[in-house]
Design a protein around this motif. Structure first.
Motif, short mmCIF file in Angstrom:
data_model
loop_
_atom_site.label_atom_id
_atom_site.label_comp_id
_atom_site.label_asym_id
_atom_site.label_seq_id
_atom_site.Cartn_x
_atom_site.Cartn_y
_atom_site.Cartn_z
N ALA A 145 -27.73 67.78 70.39
CA ALA A 145 -28.90 67.56 69.68
C ALA A 145 -28.32 67.24 68.35
O ALA A 145 -27.16 67.31 67.92
CB ALA A 145 -29.41 68.83 70.02
N ASP A 146 -29.69 66.90 67.57
CA ASP A 146 -29.51 66.49 66.00
C ASP A 146 -29.19 68.07 65.28
O ASP A 146 -30.06 68.81 65.33
CB ASP A 146 -30.39 65.91 65.47
CG ASP A 146 -30.48 65.70 63.99
OD1 ASP A 146 -29.34 66.29 63.56
OD2 ASP A 146 -31.05 64.81 63.45
N VAL A 147 -27.82 68.32 64.78
CA VAL A 147 -27.76 69.65 64.22
C VAL A 147 -28.43 69.94 63.09
O VAL A 147 -28.78 71.22 62.97
CB VAL A 147 -26.01 69.75 63.77
CG1 VAL A 147 -25.89 68.86 62.89
CG2 VAL A 147 -25.74 71.24 63.70
N ASN A 163 -15.42 70.60 63.28
CA ASN A 163 -15.01 69.60 62.55
C ASN A 163 -16.28 68.65 62.09
O ASN A 163 -16.99 68.12 62.82
CB ASN A 163 -13.91 68.68 63.38
CG ASN A 163 -13.42 67.63 62.51
OD1 ASN A 163 -13.65 67.41 61.30
ND2 ASN A 163 -12.84 66.72 63.27
N LEU A 164 -16.83 68.99 61.02
CA LEU A 164 -18.27 68.57 60.57
C LEU A 164 -18.39 67.06 60.35
O LEU A 164 -17.48 66.40 59.80
CB LEU A 164 -18.98 69.21 59.86
CG LEU A 164 -19.14 70.93 59.46
CD1 LEU A 164 -20.00 71.63 58.60
CD2 LEU A 164 -19.61 71.24 61.00
N PRO A 165 -19.30 66.51 60.73
CA PRO A 165 -19.80 65.21 60.16
C PRO A 165 -19.63 64.98 58.46
O PRO A 165 -20.78 65.87 57.95
CB PRO A 165 -21.11 64.65 60.74
CG PRO A 165 -21.70 65.95 61.30
CD PRO A 165 -20.52 67.15 61.44
N ILE A 183 -23.24 64.13 56.33
CA ILE A 183 -24.25 65.08 56.31
C ILE A 183 -23.92 66.55 55.94
O ILE A 183 -24.65 67.40 56.09
CB ILE A 183 -24.95 65.16 57.86
CG1 ILE A 183 -24.09 65.55 58.65
CG2 ILE A 183 -25.96 63.73 57.75
CD1 ILE A 183 -25.13 65.98 60.02
C1 LIG Z 1 -15.64 64.78 62.33
S1 LIG Z 1 -16.51 64.35 63.76
C2 LIG Z 1 -15.81 65.59 64.94
C3 LIG Z 1 -15.75 65.17 66.30
C4 LIG Z 1 -15.05 66.34 67.15
N1 LIG Z 1 -15.72 67.51 67.09
C5 LIG Z 1 -13.63 66.48 66.77
O1 LIG Z 1 -13.20 67.46 66.19
O2 LIG Z 1 -12.99 65.62 67.04
C6 LIG Z 1 -18.12 64.96 63.53
C7 LIG Z 1 -18.90 64.56 64.73
O3 LIG Z 1 -20.20 64.81 64.56
C8 LIG Z 1 -21.24 64.10 65.14
N2 LIG Z 1 -22.43 63.95 64.30
C9 LIG Z 1 -22.77 63.34 63.29
N3 LIG Z 1 -24.16 63.45 62.82
C10 LIG Z 1 -24.74 64.53 63.70
C11 LIG Z 1 -25.75 65.27 63.95
N4 LIG Z 1 -26.67 65.04 62.94
N5 LIG Z 1 -25.96 66.06 64.89
C12 LIG Z 1 -25.01 66.35 65.61
N6 LIG Z 1 -23.74 65.64 65.63
C13 LIG Z 1 -23.60 64.88 64.43
C14 LIG Z 1 -20.50 62.74 64.93
O4 LIG Z 1 -20.94 61.80 66.06
C15 LIG Z 1 -18.88 63.28 65.32
O5 LIG Z 1 -18.88 62.98 66.59
#
Ligand SMILES: C[S@@+](CC[C@H](N)C(=O)[O-])C[C@H]1O[C@@H](n2cnc3c(N)ncnc32)[C@H](O)[C@@H]1O
Length: 192
Positions: free
Chosen positions: A19-21, A41-43, A46
């Motif tokens: 889901a969209d966090v 590990n946050l995007p 955002i």
């Molecule tokens: C920095 S990456 C970390 C990926 C993975 N957890 C790791 O540690 O390798 C951030 C992840 O958040 C996802 N993402 C970006 N915006 C998001 C949102 N609004 N809701 C949920 N996930 C999101 C991205 O697709 C990406 O996979």
């Protein structure tokens, strides 16, 4: 990936949400009112709106451990009168005890990203370090004060407080938001 995870995790003590966090209601995750421990590990694109979203659930969270862009962590832990100090610092420090755990260099990833990262731990306070009657009003004052950080408080806050009120709270109306401590913002938020 999600389908594979769901299949793999079947019959295991694991629930998968896709889901969209920023729109996700974290209360969905609560079991027996136990407070949540959140790790991620946050995007990075955002991270600020996401941290503010998570603050809405502070009372349901035991702690959070995140990897974020180093600059964002520096802003989270910044003290007054520094370049990094701003709305994010004040609102997070009002809600959480924050500890930067360590930096992670770009060389830890492949391919190496352009930015440095840091791992940070946030523990929401059971009772905040300063008392505020109305959290929304406090958040509004902080947001207004930092909306134009180089401007004086008597200008940035004029829609809610006049110079006399600011002075009565023991704060110089000609000061700028970046010089105010958490307790100063709390005092401004207490003026009727
Ligand atoms: C920095 S990456 C970390 C990926 C993975 N957890 C790791 O540690 O390798 C951030 C992840 O958040 C996802 N993402 C970006 N915006 C998001 C949102 N609004 N809701 C949920 N996930 C999101 C991205 O697709 C990406 O996979």
């Amino acid at each position: 990936m999600i389908e594979w995870l769901k299949k793999t995790a079947k019959n295991q003590n694991l629930r998968i949400y896709n889901a969209d966090v920023l729109k996700f209601d974290l209360k969905t995750l609560l079991i027996d009112k136990r407070r949540l421990r959140i790790v991620g590990n946050l995007p990075y694109n955002i991270s600020t709106p996401l941290l503010f979203h998570l603050l809405n659930y502070a009372s349901n969270i035991e702690d959070m451990i995140f990897m974020l862009q180093k600059e964002v962590v520096d802003r989270m832990i910044a003290v007054p009168a520094t370049h990094d100090y701003g709305r994010l610092s004040v609102m997070l420090q009002y809600s959480c005890q924050i500890e930067k755990l360590f930096d992670v260099s770009p060389a830890a990833f492949y391919p190496p990203p352009k930015v440095e990262s840091s791992v940070v731990q946030l523990r929401p306070f059971l009772s905040p370090p300063v008392s505020v009657r109305n959290r929304e009003h406090f958040a509004h004052i902080v947001a207004l004060a930092f909306s134009q950080r180089r401007k004086m408080l008597r200008n940035t806050l004029k829609s809610v407080l006049d110079a006399k009120d600011i002075k009565a709270a023991g704060i110089d109306p000609m000061a700028r938001a970046e010089t105010l401590r958490l307790e100063d913002f709390a005092r401004l938020a207490e003026i009727n």
